[in-house]
Design an enzyme around this catalytic site. Structure first.
Site, PDB file in Angstrom:
ATOM      1  N   ASN A  83       0.863  -1.187   0.000  1.00  0.00           N
ATOM      2  CA  ASN A  83       0.000   0.000   0.000  1.00  0.00           C
ATOM      3  C   ASN A  83       0.899   1.238   0.000  1.00  0.00           C
ATOM      4  O   ASN A  83       1.430   1.625   1.033  1.00  0.00           O
ATOM      5  CB  ASN A  83      -0.896  -0.035   1.249  1.00  0.00           C
ATOM      6  CG  ASN A  83      -1.762   1.206   1.382  1.00  0.00           C
ATOM      7  OD1 ASN A  83      -1.856   2.008   0.445  1.00  0.00           O
ATOM      8  ND2 ASN A  83      -2.401   1.376   2.526  1.00  0.00           N
ATOM      9  N   TRP A  84       1.032   1.828  -1.170  1.00  0.00           N
ATOM     10  CA  TRP A  84       1.953   2.974  -1.304  1.00  0.00           C
ATOM     11  C   TRP A  84       1.346   4.274  -0.791  1.00  0.00           C
ATOM     12  O   TRP A  84       2.022   5.309  -0.783  1.00  0.00           O
ATOM     13  CB  TRP A  84       2.396   3.126  -2.773  1.00  0.00           C
ATOM     14  CG  TRP A  84       3.419   2.115  -3.183  1.00  0.00           C
ATOM     15  CD1 TRP A  84       4.034   1.194  -2.381  1.00  0.00           C
ATOM     16  CD2 TRP A  84       3.975   1.933  -4.497  1.00  0.00           C
ATOM     17  NE1 TRP A  84       4.937   0.455  -3.108  1.00  0.00           N
ATOM     18  CE2 TRP A  84       4.915   0.888  -4.399  1.00  0.00           C
ATOM     19  CE3 TRP A  84       3.778   2.548  -5.732  1.00  0.00           C
ATOM     20  CZ2 TRP A  84       5.658   0.434  -5.504  1.00  0.00           C
ATOM     21  CZ3 TRP A  84       4.503   2.102  -6.831  1.00  0.00           C
ATOM     22  CH2 TRP A  84       5.430   1.061  -6.720  1.00  0.00           C
ATOM     23  N   LYS A  85       0.066   4.246  -0.452  1.00  0.00           N
ATOM     24  CA  LYS A  85      -0.613   5.460   0.049  1.00  0.00           C
ATOM     25  C   LYS A  85      -0.320   6.643  -0.889  1.00  0.00           C
ATOM     26  O   LYS A  85      -0.252   6.444  -2.098  1.00  0.00           O
ATOM     27  CB  LYS A  85      -0.199   5.743   1.494  1.00  0.00           C
ATOM     28  CG  LYS A  85      -0.409   4.516   2.399  1.00  0.00           C
ATOM     29  CD  LYS A  85      -0.246   4.795   3.849  1.00  0.00           C
ATOM     30  CE  LYS A  85      -0.450   3.520   4.640  1.00  0.00           C
ATOM     31  NZ  LYS A  85      -0.382   3.722   6.074  1.00  0.00           N
ATOM     32  N   GLU A  94      -7.274   5.063   7.562  1.00  0.00           N
ATOM     33  CA  GLU A  94      -7.087   6.453   7.116  1.00  0.00           C
ATOM     34  C   GLU A  94      -8.337   6.957   6.393  1.00  0.00           C
ATOM     35  O   GLU A  94      -8.689   8.134   6.496  1.00  0.00           O
ATOM     36  CB  GLU A  94      -5.825   6.557   6.243  1.00  0.00           C
ATOM     37  CG  GLU A  94      -4.561   6.456   7.108  1.00  0.00           C
ATOM     38  CD  GLU A  94      -3.362   5.820   6.436  1.00  0.00           C
ATOM     39  OE1 GLU A  94      -3.315   5.751   5.199  1.00  0.00           O
ATOM     40  OE2 GLU A  94      -2.460   5.356   7.166  1.00  0.00           O
ATOM     41  N   GLU A 101      -5.591  -4.602  10.685  1.00  0.00           N
ATOM     42  CA  GLU A 101      -4.611  -3.537  10.856  1.00  0.00           C
ATOM     43  C   GLU A 101      -4.909  -2.758  12.130  1.00  0.00           C
ATOM     44  O   GLU A 101      -5.729  -1.816  12.102  1.00  0.00           O
ATOM     45  CB  GLU A 101      -4.667  -2.573   9.666  1.00  0.00           C
ATOM     46  CG  GLU A 101      -4.275  -3.191   8.344  1.00  0.00           C
ATOM     47  CD  GLU A 101      -3.664  -2.146   7.408  1.00  0.00           C
ATOM     48  OE1 GLU A 101      -2.518  -2.328   7.003  1.00  0.00           O
ATOM     49  OE2 GLU A 101      -4.339  -1.147   7.121  1.00  0.00           O
ATOM     50  N   GLY A 130       1.985   2.872  10.820  1.00  0.00           N
ATOM     51  CA  GLY A 130       2.920   3.998  10.760  1.00  0.00           C
ATOM     52  C   GLY A 130       3.619   4.271  12.084  1.00  0.00           C
ATOM     53  O   GLY A 130       4.238   5.324  12.252  1.00  0.00           O
ATOM     54  N   SER A 150       3.079  -1.424  10.472  1.00  0.00           N
ATOM     55  CA  SER A 150       4.534  -1.447  10.711  1.00  0.00           C
ATOM     56  C   SER A 150       5.167  -2.809  10.422  1.00  0.00           C
ATOM     57  O   SER A 150       6.148  -3.188  11.056  1.00  0.00           O
ATOM     58  CB  SER A 150       4.856  -0.998  12.135  1.00  0.00           C
ATOM     59  OG  SER A 150       4.425   0.327  12.331  1.00  0.00           O
ATOM     60  N   GLY A 179       2.843  -0.868   4.381  1.00  0.00           N
ATOM     61  CA  GLY A 179       2.867   0.548   4.024  1.00  0.00           C
ATOM     62  C   GLY A 179       4.290   0.999   3.776  1.00  0.00           C
ATOM     63  O   GLY A 179       4.882   0.675   2.742  1.00  0.00           O
TER      64      GLY A 179
HETATM   65  P1  PGA Z   1       2.550   0.870   7.651  1.00  0.00           P
HETATM   66  O1  PGA Z   1       1.114   1.007   6.954  1.00  0.00           O
HETATM   67  O2  PGA Z   1       3.158  -0.415   7.174  1.00  0.00           O
HETATM   68  O3  PGA Z   1       3.318   2.074   7.204  1.00  0.00           O
HETATM   69  O4  PGA Z   1       2.309   0.850   9.126  1.00  0.00           O
HETATM   70  C1  PGA Z   1       0.289  -0.109   6.771  1.00  0.00           C
HETATM   71  C2  PGA Z   1      -1.055   0.302   6.234  1.00  0.00           C
HETATM   72  O5  PGA Z   1      -1.592   1.347   6.641  1.00  0.00           O
HETATM   73  O6  PGA Z   1      -1.634  -0.392   5.390  1.00  0.00           O
END
Ligand code: PGA
Length: 251
Positions: free
Chosen positions: A9-11, A100, A168, A174, A213, A234
């Site tokens: 997930n590159w957001k 998010e 999650e 994050g 994370s 992420g």
């Molecule tokens: P992260 O994000 O690996 O940076 O914690 C994961 C996600 O929100 O899908």
């Protein structure tokens, strides 16, 4: 056999040059695991880069997903993207219910369920994200919160056929620190048992992946848990070598 999956997930990260550079490094490293060992890897770039990513991964066995979709056919919905548009670019997976989106865009359970079924209706696979906040976990509400997030989806028969659930915990996203493997296993096995009460077959075939994370260091211990069928990654997925290390950990 449940499908093991690593989804990146590159957001809201990347640029044309960064994505080209990423693929130049990532594709040769990932080739063996995806093509020879048949490991499922899904890249989920920002919507605008889906065509570029799709072009770069052509004929590699890697799949492309989208971060969002609007649950309508077409029309006056400024800023949104439809399922047909995603299908035009061969998207096979779509994230839905990410914390998010729930928090920043106030997407509620009803809207998330609408999106979930819309994605399925168009023959794509929803990756339904669910998770509790730290306050909810501390108050002993994890299972209650997760079941509340699942129930609106469970209004229809066969809802988890051709779907993925991503657990999650919001507090681990994050944060730089993932949940402990035994905590994750406990939640995943609870989720599978809960779903099995409604449909045993679907529950046993449903990939339940972990996100929050997840990185190249903790992937070994997290992804070997019996009910953890892969990961939604992420920040670590923005680095080709880290993503490949994580893909190595699923089998
Ligand atoms: P992260 O994000 O690996 O940076 O914690 C994961 C996600 O929100 O899908």
């Amino acid at each position: 056999m449940r499908q093991k999956i690593v989804a990146a997930n590159w957001k809201m990260h990347g640029s044309i040059s960064k994505i080209k550079l990423f693929m130049k490094e990532f594709l040769p490293l990932a080739k063996f695991f995806v093509e020879e060992l048949n490991r499922q890897c899904i890249i989920i770039p920002p919507t605008i880069y889906i065509p570029l990513a799709q072009e770069l991964i052509a004929d590699t066995g890697i799949k492309i997903g989208a971060q969002n979709v609007y649950p309508g056919v077409q029309g006056a919905v400024t800023g949104e993207v439809s399922a047909d548009m995603l299908k035009d670019y061969n998207c096979q997976y779509v994230l839905v219910g990410h914390s998010e989106r729930r928090q920043i865009f106030k997407e509620d359970a009803k809207f998330i369920a609408q999106k979930f079924f819309h994605i399925k209706e168009y023959g794509m696979i929803p990756i339904l994200c669910i998770g509790e906040t730290w306050e909810e976990r501390s108050a002993g509400l994890t299972e209650e919160v997760l079941t509340k997030q699942l129930l609106p989806i469970m209004s229809e028969d066969n809802c988890f056929k051709n779907a993925v659930v991503a657990y999650e915990p919001v507090w681990a996203i994050g944060a730089g620190k993932a949940a402990q493997p035994d905590e994750v296993q406990a939640v995943h096995s609870f989720l599978r048992a809960f779903i099995a009460n409604f449909n045993y077959n679907e529950a046993s075939l449903l990939p339940i992946i972990y996100g929050g994370s997840l990185n190249e260091k903790n992937a070994v211990s997290l992804l070997q848990m019996p009910d953890v069928d892969g990961g939604l990654v992420g920040s670590a997925s923005l680095e080709p070598q880290k993503l490949v290390e994580i893909i190595k950990c699923i089998n």
